[in-house]
Motif scaffolding. Structure first.
Motif, short mmCIF file in Angstrom:
data_model
loop_
_atom_site.label_atom_id
_atom_site.label_comp_id
_atom_site.label_asym_id
_atom_site.label_seq_id
_atom_site.Cartn_x
_atom_site.Cartn_y
_atom_site.Cartn_z
N ALA A 53 -16.20 -0.99 0.35
CA ALA A 53 -15.35 -0.47 -0.71
C ALA A 53 -14.14 -1.38 -0.87
O ALA A 53 -13.78 -2.14 0.03
CB ALA A 53 -14.92 0.95 -0.38
N ALA A 54 -13.52 -1.32 -2.05
CA ALA A 54 -12.33 -2.13 -2.30
C ALA A 54 -11.29 -1.85 -1.22
O ALA A 54 -10.99 -0.69 -0.92
CB ALA A 54 -11.76 -1.81 -3.67
N PRO A 55 -10.75 -2.88 -0.58
CA PRO A 55 -9.80 -2.66 0.52
C PRO A 55 -8.48 -2.08 0.02
O PRO A 55 -8.01 -2.44 -1.06
CB PRO A 55 -9.60 -4.07 1.09
CG PRO A 55 -9.88 -4.99 -0.05
CD PRO A 55 -10.95 -4.32 -0.85
N ASN A 56 -7.92 -1.19 0.80
CA ASN A 56 -6.61 -0.59 0.49
C ASN A 56 -5.59 -1.14 1.47
O ASN A 56 -5.48 -0.68 2.61
CB ASN A 56 -6.69 0.93 0.57
CG ASN A 56 -5.36 1.58 0.23
OD1 ASN A 56 -4.49 0.96 -0.37
ND2 ASN A 56 -5.19 2.83 0.63
N ILE A 57 -4.89 -2.16 1.03
CA ILE A 57 -3.90 -2.82 1.90
C ILE A 57 -2.53 -2.65 1.25
O ILE A 57 -2.23 -3.32 0.26
CB ILE A 57 -4.23 -4.32 2.08
CG1 ILE A 57 -5.68 -4.49 2.54
CG2 ILE A 57 -3.27 -4.97 3.07
CD1 ILE A 57 -6.14 -5.93 2.55
N PRO A 58 -1.73 -1.74 1.76
CA PRO A 58 -0.40 -1.50 1.15
C PRO A 58 0.43 -2.78 1.11
O PRO A 58 0.40 -3.60 2.01
CB PRO A 58 0.23 -0.45 2.09
CG PRO A 58 -0.94 0.21 2.76
CD PRO A 58 -1.97 -0.86 2.92
#
Length: 387
Positions: free
Chosen positions: A270-275
């Motif tokens: 899945a699309a990475p969630n990197i704040p």
């Protein structure tokens, strides 16, 4: 009666001369030792006796192992298997070190067998040579390289076409990536079957077609995977190809075909969630395994260098570095008609400040909300509304 008796004796002697035994045993193939291998499908069954025409389908006992040998074997009329029983061992990729005029860099350095995740990059030794094929390849979880080893060719070579058009269509299978209009020599495409079919990987068949001097080389052969019972209600084990995961432990034969549908789902990340990060080139909803993307942390966050991450065969991103608040600032920003009173440094700690002064015909507006200073606060410059 006497004549009939002699006829029987004559027939018996004739059979003996011809080497035919009146007590001939039925031809069967012997079972062999299973080494890290399970029999997943048998037609007509998994257990002996194995008579001519009997088919066995194997799989490794652990998904981390690689099968050495044929996945499907058949008992022949002479009581021999067409191929030996396969064995399963650690997954490794073979190194092709016989390429001429090519330099191979290994990352990381190793002397042991090449295991999944290792990358190789290539370049040509000598002037006038160009690399044909992929500059970087990866050892995959199935023990195969992501692309064939490239070649180095004379860049002045002419007179023949080196590129290929779109790869051919194959019944019950398709390429796992969108087809391009043109492929260079050395590039290859991987095929995957639709739900109820699998690829025959016995030589000379393969899951790949390779572009070689303008022609697609290789043979793709899909076949119906469920060799055994196809009656309504039948339940059987199955296994998905590399890059796909099972959606259930068993498959059930129904009037609408095998369920669940699909039997195999492609493994994706899945699309990475990197704040506090920005993905280079935008972001997709899903990424195929071995895809690589690069991101940068926003201003005021570390690391400052671009970070590259990879989608692994388990559908997870590897190499992620979280963007954390930076305690330091870079050089202070440029301001029209003004400059710092001291030479700028490359780096400032939180709490440090710089003073600005205007050029000859300008002066600083020091009314409220304006200032002559900028202060480094956790990676960001604050203050100095110049007018």
């Amino acid at each position: 009666m006497l004549k009939m008796k002699y006829c029987k004796i004559f027939l018996f002697l004739l059979l003996m001369i011809m080497g035919v035994s009146t007590n001939a045993q039925e031809v069967t193939c012997e079972g062999e030792q299973l080494i890290n291998v399970d029999i997943v499908v048998g037609n007509p069954g998994k257990a002996p006796p194995y008579k001519p025409g009997h088919i066995l389908v194997f799989r490794c006992t652990d998904v981390k192992l690689k099968m050495h040998g044929q996945q499907v074997i058949e008992c022949l009329s002479n009581g021999k298997w067409d191929y030996p029983y396969p064995k399963c061992g650690d997954v490794t990729c073979l190194l092709n070190t016989k390429k001429e005029n090519i330099k191979m860099d290994r990352f990381p350095d190793f002397e042991c067998p090449v295991t999944p995740g290792y990358n190789l990059t290539f370049s040509c030794n000598g002037q006038g040579l160009i690399l044909k094929g992929q500059r970087e390849i990866t050892c995959q979880s199935n023990g195969e390289w992501s692309s064939p080893f490239p070649k180095c060719e004379d860049k002045h070579t002419e007179g023949h076409t080196t590129s290929c058009g779109p790869p051919p269509d194959v019944n019950d299978a398709d390429t796992i990536e969108l087809k391009k209009h043109e492929y260079n020599t050395g590039e290859r495409v991987e095929y995957s079957c639709f739900n109820k079919y699998t690829l025959d990987l016995r030589p000379p068949f393969s899951r790949y077609l390779t572009c070689e001097q303008g022609e697609w080389r290789g043979t793709i052969k899909p076949y119906y995977y469920f060799i055994g019972d196809k009656k309504l209600g039948a339940i059987t084990s199955y296994r998905c190809e590399s890059g796909y995961r099972q959606t259930a432990a068993k498959a059930t034969c129904t009037r609408d075909g095998w369920t669940p549908k699909p039997l195999c789902a492609e493994i994706v990340c899945a699309a990475p969630n990197i704040p506090n990060a920005e993905i280079d080139g935008g972001q997709s909803e899903n990424y195929k395994i071995y895809s690589r993307i690069q991101y940068k942390c926003r201003s005021g966050f570390e690391p400052k260098q671009p970070v590259q991450i990879t989608c692994n065969p388990q559908g997870q991103w590897t190499g992620i570095q979280q963007c954390t608040v930076s305690e330091k600032c870079g050089p202070p920003p440029h301001v029209n008609d003004a400059d710092t009173t001291e030479l700028k440094k490359d780096e400032y700690n939180t709490g440090e400040r710089v003073e600005y002064s205007c050029f000859n015909k300008y002066t600083l507006d020091l009314r409220p909300s304006f200032s002559r200073y900028l202060t480094c606060v956790q990676g960001e410059w604050r203050g100095l509304n110049l007018k």
